[in-house]
Design a protein around this motif. Structure first.
Motif, PDB file in Angstrom:
ATOM      1  N   GLY A 231      12.260  38.314  45.887  1.00  0.00           N
ATOM      2  CA  GLY A 231      11.977  39.299  45.796  1.00  0.00           C
ATOM      3  C   GLY A 231      12.174  40.090  44.918  1.00  0.00           C
ATOM      4  N   ALA A 232      14.342  39.165  44.081  1.00  0.00           N
ATOM      5  CA  ALA A 232      14.899  39.455  43.440  1.00  0.00           C
ATOM      6  C   ALA A 232      14.190  39.569  41.460  1.00  0.00           C
ATOM      7  CB  ALA A 232      15.892  39.201  43.239  1.00  0.00           C
ATOM      8  N   ASP A 233      14.544  40.981  40.975  1.00  0.00           N
ATOM      9  CA  ASP A 233      13.701  41.109  39.896  1.00  0.00           C
ATOM     10  C   ASP A 233      14.942  40.970  38.306  1.00  0.00           C
ATOM     11  OD1 ASP A 233      10.876  42.238  39.980  1.00  0.00           O
ATOM     12  OD2 ASP A 233      11.345  44.140  40.939  1.00  0.00           O
ATOM     13  N   ARG A 234      14.301  40.118  37.339  1.00  0.00           N
ATOM     14  CA  ARG A 234      15.452  39.494  36.400  1.00  0.00           C
ATOM     15  C   ARG A 234      14.913  40.490  35.091  1.00  0.00           C
ATOM     16  NH1 ARG A 234      16.970  33.724  35.788  1.00  0.00           N
ATOM     17  NH2 ARG A 234      18.604  34.690  37.526  1.00  0.00           N
ATOM     18  N   ASN A 235      15.856  41.073  34.211  1.00  0.00           N
ATOM     19  CA  ASN A 235      15.930  41.633  33.487  1.00  0.00           C
ATOM     20  C   ASN A 235      16.809  40.730  32.498  1.00  0.00           C
ATOM     21  OD1 ASN A 235      18.121  44.098  32.831  1.00  0.00           O
ATOM     22  ND2 ASN A 235      16.565  44.100  34.938  1.00  0.00           N
ATOM     23  N   ARG A 236      16.330  40.675  31.208  1.00  0.00           N
ATOM     24  CA  ARG A 236      16.899  40.257  30.401  1.00  0.00           C
ATOM     25  C   ARG A 236      17.504  40.319  28.935  1.00  0.00           C
ATOM     26  NH1 ARG A 236      16.281  35.556  30.557  1.00  0.00           N
ATOM     27  NH2 ARG A 236      17.801  34.318  31.920  1.00  0.00           N
ATOM     28  N   LEU A 237      18.212  41.282  27.983  1.00  0.00           N
ATOM     29  CA  LEU A 237      18.004  41.651  27.170  1.00  0.00           C
ATOM     30  C   LEU A 237      19.032  41.169  25.794  1.00  0.00           C
ATOM     31  CD1 LEU A 237      17.467  44.874  25.490  1.00  0.00           C
ATOM     32  CD2 LEU A 237      19.917  45.517  26.774  1.00  0.00           C
ATOM     33  N   THR A 238      19.044  40.826  25.183  1.00  0.00           N
ATOM     34  CA  THR A 238      19.205  39.858  23.953  1.00  0.00           C
ATOM     35  C   THR A 238      19.142  40.914  22.658  1.00  0.00           C
ATOM     36  OG1 THR A 238      18.275  37.993  24.908  1.00  0.00           O
ATOM     37  CG2 THR A 238      19.444  37.687  23.308  1.00  0.00           C
ATOM     38  N   LEU A 239      20.578  40.464  21.928  1.00  0.00           N
ATOM     39  CA  LEU A 239      20.729  40.921  20.695  1.00  0.00           C
ATOM     40  C   LEU A 239      21.329  39.495  19.456  1.00  0.00           C
ATOM     41  CD1 LEU A 239      20.629  43.013  18.289  1.00  0.00           C
ATOM     42  CD2 LEU A 239      23.017  43.460  19.258  1.00  0.00           C
ATOM     43  N   GLY A 240      20.318  39.316  18.379  1.00  0.00           N
ATOM     44  CA  GLY A 240      20.609  37.676  17.914  1.00  0.00           C
ATOM     45  C   GLY A 240      20.600  38.244  16.166  1.00  0.00           C
ATOM     46  N   GLY A 241      21.580  37.711  15.915  1.00  0.00           N
ATOM     47  CA  GLY A 241      21.611  37.848  14.084  1.00  0.00           C
ATOM     48  C   GLY A 241      22.061  36.890  13.411  1.00  0.00           C
ATOM     49  N   SER A 242      21.848  36.962  12.421  1.00  0.00           N
ATOM     50  CA  SER A 242      22.751  35.989  11.838  1.00  0.00           C
ATOM     51  C   SER A 242      22.736  36.169  10.110  1.00  0.00           C
ATOM     52  CB  SER A 242      21.529  34.056  11.036  1.00  0.00           C
ATOM     53  OG  SER A 242      20.520  34.510  10.796  1.00  0.00           O
ATOM     54  N   TYR A 243      23.637  35.481   8.701  1.00  0.00           N
ATOM     55  CA  TYR A 243      23.329  35.845   7.659  1.00  0.00           C
ATOM     56  C   TYR A 243      24.202  34.900   6.526  1.00  0.00           C
ATOM     57  CZ  TYR A 243      24.698  39.363   3.631  1.00  0.00           C
ATOM     58  OH  TYR A 243      24.143  39.940   2.551  1.00  0.00           O
ATOM     59  N   ASN A 244      22.725  34.290   5.644  1.00  0.00           N
ATOM     60  CA  ASN A 244      23.532  33.203   5.182  1.00  0.00           C
ATOM     61  C   ASN A 244      24.437  33.550   4.367  1.00  0.00           C
ATOM     62  OD1 ASN A 244      24.018  30.454   3.519  1.00  0.00           O
ATOM     63  ND2 ASN A 244      21.366  30.483   4.478  1.00  0.00           N
ATOM     64  N   LEU A 245      25.370  32.735   3.558  1.00  0.00           N
ATOM     65  CA  LEU A 245      26.563  33.360   2.312  1.00  0.00           C
ATOM     66  C   LEU A 245      25.955  32.346   1.263  1.00  0.00           C
ATOM     67  CD1 LEU A 245      30.037  34.458   4.748  1.00  0.00           C
ATOM     68  CD2 LEU A 245      28.282  36.692   3.355  1.00  0.00           C
ATOM     69  N   ASN A 246      25.681  31.997   1.710  1.00  0.00           N
ATOM     70  CA  ASN A 246      25.299  30.007   0.730  1.00  0.00           C
ATOM     71  C   ASN A 246      25.999  29.411   1.129  1.00  0.00           C
ATOM     72  OD1 ASN A 246      22.668  30.837  -0.600  1.00  0.00           O
ATOM     73  ND2 ASN A 246      24.193  32.020  -1.907  1.00  0.00           N
ATOM     74  N   VAL A 247      26.973  29.339   0.822  1.00  0.00           N
ATOM     75  CA  VAL A 247      28.895  28.252   1.473  1.00  0.00           C
ATOM     76  C   VAL A 247      28.481  28.287   3.117  1.00  0.00           C
ATOM     77  CG1 VAL A 247      29.848  28.889  -0.835  1.00  0.00           C
ATOM     78  CG2 VAL A 247      30.688  30.452   1.152  1.00  0.00           C
ATOM     79  N   VAL A 248      28.157  29.627   3.726  1.00  0.00           N
ATOM     80  CA  VAL A 248      28.445  29.477   5.277  1.00  0.00           C
ATOM     81  C   VAL A 248      27.374  30.462   5.617  1.00  0.00           C
ATOM     82  CG1 VAL A 248      30.206  31.490   5.345  1.00  0.00           C
ATOM     83  CG2 VAL A 248      30.024  29.553   7.263  1.00  0.00           C
ATOM     84  N   LYS A 249      26.615  29.864   6.637  1.00  0.00           N
ATOM     85  CA  LYS A 249      25.881  31.264   7.447  1.00  0.00           C
ATOM     86  C   LYS A 249      26.340  31.374   9.167  1.00  0.00           C
ATOM     87  CE  LYS A 249      20.885  31.749   8.662  1.00  0.00           C
ATOM     88  NZ  LYS A 249      19.727  30.512   8.998  1.00  0.00           N
ATOM     89  N   LEU A 250      26.080  32.869   9.051  1.00  0.00           N
ATOM     90  CA  LEU A 250      27.357  33.274  10.365  1.00  0.00           C
ATOM     91  C   LEU A 250      26.020  33.347  11.459  1.00  0.00           C
ATOM     92  CD1 LEU A 250      29.935  35.668   8.587  1.00  0.00           C
ATOM     93  CD2 LEU A 250      30.375  32.637   9.485  1.00  0.00           C
ATOM     94  N   ASN A 251      26.258  33.312  12.954  1.00  0.00           N
ATOM     95  CA  ASN A 251      25.443  33.838  13.616  1.00  0.00           C
ATOM     96  C   ASN A 251      25.818  34.827  15.106  1.00  0.00           C
ATOM     97  OD1 ASN A 251      23.744  31.540  12.247  1.00  0.00           O
ATOM     98  ND2 ASN A 251      22.501  31.075  13.567  1.00  0.00           N
ATOM     99  N   ALA A 252      25.469  34.842  15.511  1.00  0.00           N
ATOM    100  CA  ALA A 252      25.845  35.153  16.480  1.00  0.00           C
ATOM    101  C   ALA A 252      24.439  35.892  17.186  1.00  0.00           C
ATOM    102  CB  ALA A 252      26.697  37.283  16.349  1.00  0.00           C
TER     103      ALA A 252
END
Length: 362
Positions: A231-252
């Motif tokens: 009977g356990a209820d699970r909830n998941r909250l997720t925040l994500g993003g990325s930014y492409n600087l052309n020479v490198v792409k950053l993700n989180a």
């Protein structure tokens, strides 16, 4: 003469109808040599062929029919391929099995599919949620014992059967998705067991991409045997993003998974990921760090992953990935080396894995 004209007209109409429909065969075959040390609590090392180190091996069929007026009907059937053993356990379409209607209103899908709360975040993982380098926030935390055989959503929350989902059109970069997974009365004693509800909102504009999602699964069974919790209820909250600087792409990615246990304490896991990828000649270099803060056992694990993909063509690539997982205190996580990993190394023990493989898509 009239019969000939009628036959020609029918043939022409049939050709026009066929021209409005299309069916595509597609797939990926990805097989690698892999090595994992401390593959179990006994300290054994394992090595051999593994699958899906850079992209999930798959075989699928998808089709679309233009119904006119901007309305389209579609289907998607996709199953996983295990190149190392030729699908010894058989082939199915459990990766995706949907039928859909799409138009100016967006898209409605029916069937087994990624949960809307997960689908947007695959692109934020530098390793694309595959292989030993992947971010493991979507794990079977707390021993969720749900199975698709009982019409429940998958234990890790990535997919759900009996799912109806809706995806909006793109409004100047803004999109959203919402899904509801029916329990179909899999458990007669609990009307909510296996039920899923979740969705996301996202914004994509040029180099920037960001998304927020929420998932909830009802009446789960955690663990098994005499110590099982029902009977356990699970909830998941997720925040994500990325930014492409052309020479490198950053993700989180920042994520919290929480299980509410009836009459018991709350079980929580906070997971964090930072990644970067950069084009180098005909290939791409990848680096990623993840922290898994397992609040329910007051323990942490750190994961560092490095990889390189060398494109031989648009469809074929060679790749290599190395990952190191440092468990602390009671943490017993193991790297995800499909068809090779044998589990956690033991509480507080570390694990290292390597995959060298080839990926071909068609």
């Amino acid at each position: 003469m009239k019969k000939s004209l009628i036959a020609l007209a029918v043939l022409a109409a049939s050709g026009a109808a066929m021209a409005q429909s299309s069916v595509t065969l597609f797939g990926v075959v990805d097989t690698a040599f892999g090595y994992v040390d401390n593959a179990n609590a006994a300290g054994d090392s394992v090595y051999g062929l593994s699958t899906s180190g850079n992209a999930t091996s798959r075989l699928g069929f998808r089709g679309v029919e233009d119904l006119g007026g901007g309305l389209k009907a579609g289907f998607w059937l996709e199953g996983e391929i295990f190149g190392d053993n030729g699908n010894a356990a058989g082939f199915n379409f459990q990766r995706r099995s949907t039928v859909s209607l799409a138009g100016g209103f967006g898209e409605v899908r029916l069937g087994r599919d990624y949960t809307p709360g997960y689908t947007k975040f695959i692109s934020y993982d530098v390793f694309g949620q595959v292989g030993i380098g992947q971010f493991m926030g979507w794990s079977n935390w707390n021993g969720n014992n749900q199975t698709t055989a009982n019409n429940n959503n998958d234990a890790n929350g990535i997919r759900s059967s009996n799912l109806i989902s809706y995806f909006t059109p793109n409004f100047s970069g803004f999109t959203a998705g919402l899904g509801y997974g029916f329990d179909e009365k899999a458990d007669k004693t609990n009307s909510k067991k296996g039920r899923y509800v979740g969705g996301y909102v996202a914004y994509d504009n040029g180099p920037l991409s960001v998304a927020l999602s929420y998932d909830e699964s009802s009446a789960l069974t955690l663990g098994s045997g005499a110590t099982a919790v029902n009977g356990a209820d699970r909830n998941r909250l997720t925040l994500g993003g990325s930014y492409n600087l052309n020479v490198v792409k950053l993700n989180a990615i920042l994520q919290q998974t929480k299980d509410d246990v009836p009459g018991g304490s709350e079980r929580k896991v906070n997971a964090y990921m930072l990644g970067a990828s950069a084009p180098v000649g005909a290939g791409e270099v990848k680096a990623q760090y993840a922290l898994y803060d397992q609040k329910f056992i007051d323990s942490k694990a750190h994961q560092i992953s490095l990889g390189y993909v060398h494109n031989l063509s648009k469809r074929t690539a060679l790749y290599g990935t190395v990952a190191y997982l440092k468990n602390k205190d009671a943490s017993n996580l193991g790297l995800n080396a499909k068809n090779l990993s044998t589990g956690g190394p033991g509480a507080g023990e570390n694990q290292t894995g390597v995959q060298l493989g080839i990926r071909h898509s068609f």
